[in-house]
Design a protein around this motif. Structure first.
Motif, PDB file in Angstrom:
ATOM      1  N   ASN A 107      67.306  44.203 -13.570  1.00  0.00           N
ATOM      2  CA  ASN A 107      65.942  44.216 -13.015  1.00  0.00           C
ATOM      3  C   ASN A 107      65.018  43.300 -13.816  1.00  0.00           C
ATOM      4  OD1 ASN A 107      66.712  46.050 -11.058  1.00  0.00           O
ATOM      5  ND2 ASN A 107      66.094  47.838 -12.271  1.00  0.00           N
ATOM      6  N   GLU A 141      62.962  40.166 -12.393  1.00  0.00           N
ATOM      7  CA  GLU A 141      61.517  40.056 -12.554  1.00  0.00           C
ATOM      8  C   GLU A 141      61.126  38.739 -13.208  1.00  0.00           C
ATOM      9  OE1 GLU A 141      60.212  43.443 -14.697  1.00  0.00           O
ATOM     10  OE2 GLU A 141      60.556  44.851 -13.047  1.00  0.00           O
ATOM     11  N   LYS A 195      71.594  48.114 -15.284  1.00  0.00           N
ATOM     12  CA  LYS A 195      70.658  48.014 -14.170  1.00  0.00           C
ATOM     13  C   LYS A 195      69.282  47.572 -14.653  1.00  0.00           C
ATOM     14  CE  LYS A 195      69.071  50.586 -10.131  1.00  0.00           C
ATOM     15  NZ  LYS A 195      69.115  51.891  -9.406  1.00  0.00           N
TER      16      LYS A 195
END
Length: 290
Positions: A97, A101, A93
């Protein structure tokens, strides 16, 4: 240390027995010691607790366990696997992320560059303050990326720890092979008759505890044993070779036996080299200089 003078331990007069004695007394050199009978697990003891089994079960490889001990070990391994899976999911995860980003930052920089170009701010020399504002290491989010020599994980040479995908298999603590609860077999020991001296004693304190239900021979570490899987009876290997192997019929129940129903019980040891494979323990220590 010795009765010799200084620097005389390298001479030929310093015998092997003196070197061995001085090495043991001074704490140098490897120390070997032979196992005694008291240092070896009994044939009816659990491979985890090393105590006589109250509710014995055996693995397909012939290793004896107490049912409570092996279930606790199995549950502990299950919890450890669940913890590793959670850490692995957090890592995935976090990586996802970070990718999102980076994509968002790249898209945002392209939009800002396009807007600046449209306004004419992207011309050379139009905004000299932008280059000077990014010189500081503490500007923006750069302070969070600075290396720290006090935290091992934040040193310049530190690499990110990559957690591999955990395996859901649980292995036997003794044999190292895959272990499943459904493969454990209940074991039934036949109690030996008590002598006059052993009346009133607990089972754990008796010298002679179990016997073969067919030949009435006493079971011990010096007697190879075999487990009949359908009933869990523990008999001597000699009884199996002479009475059961020819017809492959259970002498107590009359059931037909197969090769997979015969499980050799892994015994502990007697302290004799003819029975056990490894009877010495070696402790490595610093070598004594001459």
């Amino acid at each position: 240390m010795t009765r010799h003078a200084r620097n005389s331990t390298a001479g030929s007069v310093y015998t092997y027995h003196e070197k061995k004695r001085d090495a043991k007394a001074s704490g140098y050199g490897s120390l070997s010691e032979r196992f005694s009978k008291d240092s070896i697990k009994g044939f009816d003891c659990c491979s985890l607790t090393l105590q006589p089994c109250r509710n014995p079960v055996v693995s397909p490889d012939g290793y004896l366990f107490d049912k409570e001990a092996i279930l606790e070990y199995y549950l502990a391994k299950k919890k450890e696997i669940l913890r590793q899976q959670k850490e692995y999911e957090k890592q995935n995860k976090r990586e996802e992320n970070e990718k999102n980003e980076l994509k968002a930052a790249a898209h945002r920089s392209q939009v800002e560059k396009f807007i600046a170009t449209e306004k004419g701010d992207g011309l050379p020399g139009s905004n000299p303050s932008t280059s000077s504002s990014s010189l500081s290491n503490m500007s923006g989010n750069k302070a969070k990326d600075l290396p720290s020599f006090w935290v091992p994980a934040m040193t310049p040479d530190a690499k990110p720890v990559i957690i591999p995908k955990p395996s859901t298999d649980i292995y036997c603590p003794v044999s190292g092979k895959m272990l499943k609860i459904k493969d454990l077999i209940d074991v039934k020991f036949t109690l030996a008759p008590k002598d006059d001296d052993e009346r009133g004693k607990a089972l754990i304190s008796r010298q002679v505890r179990y016997m073969c239900p067919i030949t009435r021979d006493i079971l011990s570490n010096s007697v190879p044993c075999t487990i009949l899987k359908p009933t869990g009876d523990v008999i001597t290997t000699e009884c199996f070779e002479k009475l059961i192997k020819k017809d492959m019929v259970h002498p107590l129940t009359g059931l037909k036996l197969k090769e997979k129903d015969i499980i050799p019980l892994q015994r502990g040891g007697t302290g004799f080299a003819s029975v056990n494979d490894k009877l010495e323990a070696t402790e490595a220590r610093p070598s004594m200089m001459a």
